[in-house]
Design an enzyme around this catalytic site. Structure first.
Site, PDB file in Angstrom:
ATOM      1  N   SER A 163      32.874   9.145  71.411  1.00 51.34           N
ATOM      2  CA  SER A 163      31.688   8.472  71.939  1.00 51.34           C
ATOM      3  C   SER A 163      30.971   7.645  70.877  1.00 51.34           C
ATOM      4  O   SER A 163      30.145   6.803  71.202  1.00 51.34           O
ATOM      5  CB  SER A 163      30.708   9.488  72.535  1.00 51.34           C
ATOM      6  OG  SER A 163      30.058  10.220  71.522  1.00 51.34           O
ATOM      7  N   LYS A 207      24.893  11.699  67.757  1.00 49.59           N
ATOM      8  CA  LYS A 207      24.521  10.546  68.567  1.00 49.59           C
ATOM      9  C   LYS A 207      23.476   9.703  67.838  1.00 49.59           C
ATOM     10  O   LYS A 207      22.876  10.127  66.842  1.00 49.59           O
ATOM     11  CB  LYS A 207      23.933  10.992  69.920  1.00 49.59           C
ATOM     12  CG  LYS A 207      24.902  11.673  70.866  1.00 49.59           C
ATOM     13  CD  LYS A 207      25.931  10.715  71.429  1.00 49.59           C
ATOM     14  CE  LYS A 207      26.829  11.393  72.458  1.00 49.59           C
ATOM     15  NZ  LYS A 207      27.721  12.378  71.851  1.00 49.59           N
TER      16      LYS A 207
END
Length: 211
Positions: A131, A168
């Site tokens: 991701s 993230k």
């Protein structure tokens, strides 16, 4: 073939540097010490030293000159004395995808050059998922984590949501916190008010093991 006076002096410089600091001098430092205009002359002399079995060079590694007479144990001991070498534990996995359950347990310890990281990390985590692909962070990479609870919007963080860990991009607005992937195939994670959320640390660089 015998060594020239300059080659013997370069070998002495390398030996003294490793004994004193735990790492070899860079090619630029060798060039400066002997008044060479560039590193090409240094590379020639290092080629001779390697051919004569005095040194070995590790391709692609900064300060990667090693003395052939040192054992692996000697090299590790010297590296641990150097301020430029970090001894970092690998503390499990971190998700670059959906959060995964925490897997914190010392796997092994690696020695790394401090130059790869800013700020200096406290530990490494192995990335699982892609991701964060567009930030150059890929599945299987080892990321350095600087342990802190302070982070600003726009920084890449290792965060804990309940009992799960993820890496993230942190986005903080007036009324919400989001953890954004850097891959359009993944959706942002919205942190809910009823979740136990904490910043575990800041991303500060990576190591890509040989595939």
């Amino acid at each position: 073939m015998s060594l020239s006076d300059i080659q013997q002096a370069i070998l002495s410089l390398i030996t003294n540097n490793i004994n004193a600091d735990g790492v070899s001098p860079s090619q630029t430092e060798i060039a400066r010490a002997f008044g060479f205009k560039g590193v090409r002359a240094v590379q020639h002399h290092l080629d001779v030293l390697e051919q004569q079995g005095m040194i070995r060079r590790i391709p692609g590694q900064a300060r990667g000159i090693r003395l052939k007479h040192l054992t692996e144990v000697d090299e590790v001991a010297l590296a641990l004395q150097s301020k430029d070498v970090l001894r970092l534990p690998v503390l499990g996995r971190v998700a670059a995808g959906q959060p995964i359950g925490a897997d914190i347990g010392e796997d092994h310890v690696v020695l790394l050059d401090r130059v790869f990281f800013s700020p200096a990390p406290d530990y490494l985590l192995r990335v699982q998922g892609d991701s964060m692909r567009d930030e150059g962070i890929f599945d299987g990479d080892l990321i350095g984590v600087h342990r802190t609870q302070d982070a600003h919007s726009g920084q890449i963080v290792v965060a804990r949501i309940d009992d799960e860990i993820t890496v993230k991009l942190l986005k903080i607005s007036k009324d919400r916190i989001r953890l954004l992937p850097r891959n359009p195939d993944f959706a942002p994670i919205e942190v809910r008010s009823d979740q136990d959320f904490a910043i575990e640390g800041l991303y500060c660089g990576l190591l890509r093991p040989n595939r």
